[in-house]
Enzyme design. Structure first.
Site, PDB file in Angstrom:
ATOM      1  N   GLY A  18      35.471  83.033  40.509  1.00 44.89           N
ATOM      2  CA  GLY A  18      36.801  82.145  40.561  1.00 44.89           C
ATOM      3  C   GLY A  18      36.770  80.685  40.330  1.00 44.89           C
ATOM      4  O   GLY A  18      35.301  80.507  39.856  1.00 44.89           O
ATOM      5  N   HIS A  42      33.813  80.195  31.989  1.00 45.91           N
ATOM      6  CA  HIS A  42      33.727  81.275  32.646  1.00 45.91           C
ATOM      7  C   HIS A  42      34.920  81.585  31.520  1.00 45.91           C
ATOM      8  O   HIS A  42      34.640  83.223  31.067  1.00 45.91           O
ATOM      9  CB  HIS A  42      35.071  81.440  33.391  1.00 45.91           C
ATOM     10  CG  HIS A  42      34.132  80.656  35.175  1.00 45.91           C
ATOM     11  ND1 HIS A  42      34.939  79.798  35.494  1.00 45.91           N
ATOM     12  CD2 HIS A  42      33.391  81.550  36.112  1.00 45.91           C
ATOM     13  CE1 HIS A  42      33.883  79.748  36.947  1.00 45.91           C
ATOM     14  NE2 HIS A  42      33.064  80.417  37.062  1.00 45.91           N
ATOM     15  N   LYS A  58      24.297  78.387  32.292  1.00 49.77           N
ATOM     16  CA  LYS A  58      24.388  76.980  33.337  1.00 49.77           C
ATOM     17  C   LYS A  58      23.356  77.585  34.239  1.00 49.77           C
ATOM     18  O   LYS A  58      22.686  76.387  34.531  1.00 49.77           O
ATOM     19  CB  LYS A  58      25.643  76.897  33.583  1.00 49.77           C
ATOM     20  CG  LYS A  58      25.655  75.536  35.068  1.00 49.77           C
ATOM     21  CD  LYS A  58      26.309  74.427  34.220  1.00 49.77           C
ATOM     22  CE  LYS A  58      26.150  73.634  35.598  1.00 49.77           C
ATOM     23  NZ  LYS A  58      26.510  74.341  36.736  1.00 49.77           N
TER      24      LYS A  58
END
Ligand code: PAF
Length: 289
Positions: free
Chosen positions: A32, A38, A150
């Protein structure tokens, strides 16, 4: 977009997607606090699969006792709206009790690639990641899954785990690493960037800048140890509190290198600025032989 918070609802929802045809299901696991990085994973997943399942679960098992579990940003409604706008079919958002019911005693531990770098600085972290990702793969049974580069070491740990435990996702090359998305000044996007004060945020741009400079020097033939020492010095003078590691490594095994050896190499760095730990990594082109 359907939201499942229990395994029963998830199972039915995934079965519903499977009934809609022979389409491929992609999984995008997240904790989240979504940002453009994302959403890039979701867009890649949408382009390559027919249905996208995203998960949001702040996984306590991958946080150490002194880490930021309680403070980790949680914004489920906002995240769900973003995922819905990107065309995600199903959001899996279990509670901690649903993911780890009372009596849960299993741990998935990957040796080798998990051991140096962040594994050394964060004991138990990659066990927590491997355990939850193994469960997510079993719960959703996707054809393919997308992760950000990442977290380069995390990606290597997940690939090793899936290979060793025969979690054969049906799609060839099913665990897909997506290049890091960066801010205009080069800082890699991360949910933890929001912990930075404006001064720290400005100073943080020294991380990718020093990395690019070190890569140019190493590729140009400079001594790697000297280039990495220079990188550390630049970061501390820019305002970083400490550099946990700055390592030139083989891109596949993550074994440290003292010089390029013709195989793909990666520069990986973790550094602290105030109380925030930032990580980044970049490809280093191997020298032509
Ligand atoms: O990269 C992350 O956000 C997490 O480590 C992951 C893969 C969702 C597992 O909790």
């Amino acid at each position: 977009m359907q939201i499942a918070t229990t395994r029963d609802v998830l199972r039915n929802a995934v079965a519903g997607l499977r009934r809609q045809g022979a389409g491929r299901i992609a999984l995008v696991p997240t904790m989240g606090a979504l940002h453009e990085g994302h959403l890039t994973l979701v867009r890649r997943a949408r382009a390559e699969a027919d249905h996208v399942v995203a998960s949001i679960f702040v996984n306590p098992r991958q946080f150490g006792p002194k880490e930021d579990l309680a403070a980790y940003p949680r914004q489920l409604a906002e995240d769900a709206a973003m995922l819905e706008a990107e065309g995600v079919a199903l959001l899996w958002a279990p509670t901690v009790e649903e993911m780890y019911p009372a009596g849960f005693v299993t741990n998935v531990s990957v040796a080798g690639v998990s051991e140096g770098l962040c594994g050394a600085a964060r004991p138990g972290h990659f066990d927590g990641v491997a355990t939850v990702v193994c469960k997510l793969f079993n719960q959703v049974q996707p054809d393919m899954a997308f992760f950000g580069e990442k977290d380069f070491q995390q990606l290597a740990v997940i690939r090793a785990m899936a290979r060793d435990l025969d979690l054969t996702l049906p799609h060839a090359d099913a665990i897909i690493g997506v290049p890091t998305v960066r801010e205009a000044d080069g800082l890699a996007m991360s949910s933890r960037n929001r912990y930075l004060s404006p001064e720290q945020r400005a100073a943080a741009a020294a991380l990718p800048r020093a990395m690019r400079k070190a890569i140019a020097a190493i590729v140009g033939g400079a001594n790697a140890t000297a280039a990495l020492a220079e990188l550390e010095a630049e970061m501390t003078s820019a305002g970083f509190t400490s550099v946990d590691y700055a390592v030139l490594a083989d891109a596949a095994s993550l074994a440290p290198l003292t010089a390029l050896d013709g195989a793909p190499a990666r520069l990986l760095v973790a550094a602290r600025i105030g109380g925030t730990r930032l990580i980044d990594n970049m490809a280093v082109m191997p020298a032509l032989k």
